[in-house]
Enzyme design. Structure first.
Site, PDB file in Angstrom:
ATOM      1  N   CYS A   1       3.195 -32.112 -41.214  1.00  0.00           N
ATOM      2  CA  CYS A   1       2.081 -32.633 -42.340  1.00  0.00           C
ATOM      3  C   CYS A   1       1.069 -31.401 -42.186  1.00  0.00           C
ATOM      4  CB  CYS A   1       1.486 -33.680 -41.945  1.00  0.00           C
ATOM      5  SG  CYS A   1       2.324 -35.126 -42.608  1.00  0.00           S
TER       6      CYS A   1
ATOM      7  N   ASP B   1      -0.907 -50.281 -40.285  1.00  0.00           N
ATOM      8  CA  ASP B   1       0.452 -50.714 -39.703  1.00  0.00           C
ATOM      9  C   ASP B   1       0.216 -50.813 -38.231  1.00  0.00           C
ATOM     10  OD1 ASP B   1       1.941 -51.046 -42.050  1.00  0.00           O
ATOM     11  OD2 ASP B   1       2.309 -48.785 -42.113  1.00  0.00           O
TER      12      ASP B   1
ATOM     13  N   CYS C   1      -1.045 -42.606 -38.318  1.00  0.00           N
ATOM     14  CA  CYS C   1       0.088 -42.255 -38.999  1.00  0.00           C
ATOM     15  C   CYS C   1       1.315 -43.378 -38.739  1.00  0.00           C
ATOM     16  CB  CYS C   1       0.509 -41.054 -38.852  1.00  0.00           C
ATOM     17  SG  CYS C   1       2.349 -40.443 -39.659  1.00  0.00           S
TER      18      CYS C   1
ATOM     19  N   ARG D   1      15.857 -48.180 -54.936  1.00  0.00           N
ATOM     20  CA  ARG D   1      14.800 -47.160 -54.547  1.00  0.00           C
ATOM     21  C   ARG D   1      15.261 -46.759 -53.377  1.00  0.00           C
ATOM     22  NH1 ARG D   1      11.958 -51.656 -55.426  1.00  0.00           N
ATOM     23  NH2 ARG D   1       9.970 -51.830 -54.583  1.00  0.00           N
TER      24      ARG D   1
ATOM     25  N   ARG E   1       4.437 -42.954 -39.190  1.00  0.00           N
ATOM     26  CA  ARG E   1       5.688 -42.249 -38.656  1.00  0.00           C
ATOM     27  C   ARG E   1       5.201 -41.325 -37.553  1.00  0.00           C
ATOM     28  NH1 ARG E   1       6.997 -41.661 -44.237  1.00  0.00           N
ATOM     29  NH2 ARG E   1       7.712 -43.767 -44.625  1.00  0.00           N
TER      30      ARG E   1
ATOM     31  N   CYS F   1      -2.864 -37.841 -39.331  1.00  0.00           N
ATOM     32  CA  CYS F   1      -3.654 -38.820 -39.437  1.00  0.00           C
ATOM     33  C   CYS F   1      -3.401 -39.540 -38.398  1.00  0.00           C
ATOM     34  CB  CYS F   1      -3.344 -39.885 -40.638  1.00  0.00           C
ATOM     35  SG  CYS F   1      -3.382 -38.899 -42.306  1.00  0.00           S
TER      36      CYS F   1
ATOM     37  N   ASP G   1       2.760 -53.756 -45.343  1.00  0.00           N
ATOM     38  CA  ASP G   1       4.218 -53.551 -45.041  1.00  0.00           C
ATOM     39  C   ASP G   1       4.658 -54.096 -43.985  1.00  0.00           C
ATOM     40  OD1 ASP G   1       6.484 -52.136 -45.308  1.00  0.00           O
ATOM     41  OD2 ASP G   1       5.435 -50.311 -45.615  1.00  0.00           O
TER      42      ASP G   1
ATOM     43  N   LYS H   1       7.095 -54.139 -48.645  1.00  0.00           N
ATOM     44  CA  LYS H   1       5.566 -54.320 -48.950  1.00  0.00           C
ATOM     45  C   LYS H   1       5.338 -55.752 -49.625  1.00  0.00           C
ATOM     46  CE  LYS H   1       5.282 -49.306 -49.540  1.00  0.00           C
ATOM     47  NZ  LYS H   1       6.618 -48.874 -49.458  1.00  0.00           N
TER      48      LYS H   1
ATOM     49  N   ARG I   1      15.725 -49.256 -48.421  1.00  0.00           N
ATOM     50  CA  ARG I   1      15.654 -50.778 -48.140  1.00  0.00           C
ATOM     51  C   ARG I   1      15.350 -51.735 -49.184  1.00  0.00           C
ATOM     52  NH1 ARG I   1       9.768 -50.463 -46.167  1.00  0.00           N
ATOM     53  NH2 ARG I   1      10.693 -50.278 -44.281  1.00  0.00           N
ATOM     54  N   TYR I   2      15.085 -51.146 -50.488  1.00  0.00           N
ATOM     55  CA  TYR I   2      14.967 -51.981 -51.755  1.00  0.00           C
ATOM     56  C   TYR I   2      16.297 -51.381 -52.439  1.00  0.00           C
ATOM     57  CZ  TYR I   2      10.070 -52.336 -50.686  1.00  0.00           C
ATOM     58  OH  TYR I   2       8.824 -52.651 -50.074  1.00  0.00           O
TER      59      TYR I   2
HETATM   60  C1  LIG Z   1       7.084 -47.882 -50.061  1.00  0.00           C
HETATM   61  C2  LIG Z   1       8.515 -48.193 -50.132  1.00  0.00           C
HETATM   62  C3  LIG Z   1       9.215 -47.505 -51.428  1.00  0.00           C
HETATM   63  C4  LIG Z   1       8.370 -47.636 -52.514  1.00  0.00           C
HETATM   64  O1  LIG Z   1       8.009 -48.722 -52.913  1.00  0.00           O
HETATM   65  P1  LIG Z   1       7.039 -49.167 -54.095  1.00  0.00           P
HETATM   66  O2  LIG Z   1       6.588 -50.661 -54.232  1.00  0.00           O
HETATM   67  O3  LIG Z   1       8.066 -48.966 -55.318  1.00  0.00           O
HETATM   68  O4  LIG Z   1       6.141 -48.006 -54.321  1.00  0.00           O
HETATM   69  C5  LIG Z   1      10.497 -47.494 -51.241  1.00  0.00           C
HETATM   70  N1  LIG Z   1      11.324 -47.497 -49.908  1.00  0.00           N
HETATM   71  C6  LIG Z   1      10.505 -47.711 -48.828  1.00  0.00           C
HETATM   72  C7  LIG Z   1      11.341 -47.662 -47.567  1.00  0.00           C
HETATM   73  C8  LIG Z   1       9.212 -47.666 -49.063  1.00  0.00           C
HETATM   74  O5  LIG Z   1       8.581 -47.786 -47.665  1.00  0.00           O
END
Ligand SMILES: *Cc1c(COP(=O)(O)O)cnc(C)c1O
Length: 376
Positions: A133, A301, A140, A124, A142, A137, A338, A345, A120-121
């Site tokens: 798990c 969420d 959850c 990362r 997911r 929870c 989120d 986020k 998504r980002y």
């Molecule tokens: C939370 C998350 C991350 C990591 O986000 P940070 O803000 O760097 O902790 C990366 N990818 C996805 C899809 C996430 O939900």
């Protein structure tokens, strides 16, 4: 108000399982095998309400129930509102589904580039390693896939995921999550981390795990060996309430930190569980004692059947505002939502800027006193 942060108050021990040998009790696989997942098992120790009884019956088609003996011991049997109990024992409130709730509440499916890999980002990826798990929870994110109660059929293909990361040189940060990645065997985990470490553009690896909380016994010497020696491995744990901070969790955290694994914590803001400044302050103080840096506080969420866990958004702002100035800055997490639909986020903060007039910033401090800062 939660009792003082007296280390002697930290719950621990075998509790209901006092007849069990230390070897068994401290064996994480024994804990996994002896999880409570049947209504009769809960009824043996707790007075199960009508609502819980219904919730336990519903769970087989929503999200399985499973509680480790370690975590179960933290439930106060004489408190029907026990904050530990409410996190893991379902009620019939889970059958209330609101129109804006979504099985994929933060839009992960839309950014799933390979099965189980969410990109998504820009820099990362989120790598889902398992759908299991230690305990489930009830809120959850997911729920749709975790425990497979809804028939999601999660089959991770690690090689495909690794290949994607190898090909995408922009990925510098990999977050191993699930389900709980610490349920993988030491050798599988070691393999994954080694493969990721061998990718030259991957400079940061994180594990997101609640096992130190549900199952501190999982933090074995073998696990430490699998993680040690990788200079870039961090871990985020998930603690919501000070009562989860047991001697066992503290020892597990210290073991990890002393092996060079920095720890952060992600909490979820939960109605009637931790939506209170005093409880949150007690929690984050305990986290600091355990050498865990509070990282995120999540607005809960929009998971189907989770409305009873959610607080108004302003409650989170109020808590952060209540903490700022009255405790260690390191202890204060970032409150985030989120975003539904895959927006990622989004930080939500109290507003300390009263007014900006040209280059004059009128600010307020934690005591609501006004100050002027002259900008360039
Ligand atoms: C939370 C998350 C991350 C990591 O986000 P940070 O803000 O760097 O902790 C990366 N990818 C996805 C899809 C996430 O939900």
């Amino acid at each position: 108000m939660f009792p003082l942060d007296n280390l002697e108050n930290w719950h621990s021990g075998k509790g209901y399982w006092c007849g069990t040998s230390d070897v068994e009790w401290n064996d994480w696989k024994w804990q996994m095998r002896n999880r409570l997942n049947q209504k009769e098992q809960f009824e043996k120790y707790l007075k199960i309400s009508e609502s819980e009884s219904e919730g336990l019956s519903l769970s087989s088609s929503k999200l399985l129930v499973s509680v480790t003996p370690h975590f179960f011991n933290l439930i106060n049997p004489s408190d029907p509102d026990c904050p530990i109990r409410k996190q893991v024992i379902p009620t019939n409130k889970e059958s209330v589904v609101l129109p804006y709730e979504d099985p994929d509440p933060v839009g992960e499916e839309g950014s799933m580039v390979v099965s189980g890999l969410v990109h998504r980002y820009p820099d990362r990826v989120l790598f889902l390693t398992t759908d299991r798990c230690g305990s489930y929870c009830r809120y959850c994110t997911r729920s749709r896939m975790v425990s497979n109660a809804q028939g999601y059929g999660f089959h991770p293909n690690f090689e495909k995921n690794l290949d994607y990361i190898r090909k995408h040189t922009e990925v510098r940060d990999v977050l191993l999550s699930g389900g709980d990645p610490l349920l993988l065997s030491d050798s599988k985990l070691s393999f994954l981390i080694n493969e990721l470490s061998n990718i030259s553009h991957v400079e940061f690896i994180r594990l997101g795990s609640r096992l130190p909380v549900f199952l501190p016994q999982r933090v074995t010497d073998g696990l430490i060996d699998a993680l040690r020696g990788h200079p870039n491995v961090w871990m985020s744990i998930h603690v919501n309430h000070p009562r989860e901070c047991t001697i066992e969790l503290k020892d597990a955290c210290h073991k990890l930190v002393n092996s060079g694994i920095p720890l952060g914590n992600q909490s979820v803001l939960l109605n009637g569980i931790n939506d209170n400044v005093d409880i949150m302050r007690s929690l984050i103080h305990r986290l600091l004692i355990m050498k865990v840096r509070p990282y995120y506080l999540y607005q809960c969420d929009l998971v189907p059947g989770s409305s009873h866990f959610r607080t108004p958004v302003h409650k989170g702002i109020e808590i952060i505002e209540g903490l700022r100035g009255t405790t260690t800055g390191y202890a204060i997490p970032q409150f985030v939502i989120d975003a539904p639909g895959g927006g990622g986020k989004i930080p939500i903060n109290p507003n300390y800027v009263k007014e900006v007039q040209g280059k004059t910033w009128k600010l307020k401090n934690f005591e609501n006193r006004e100050f002027i800062y002259q900008s360039h």
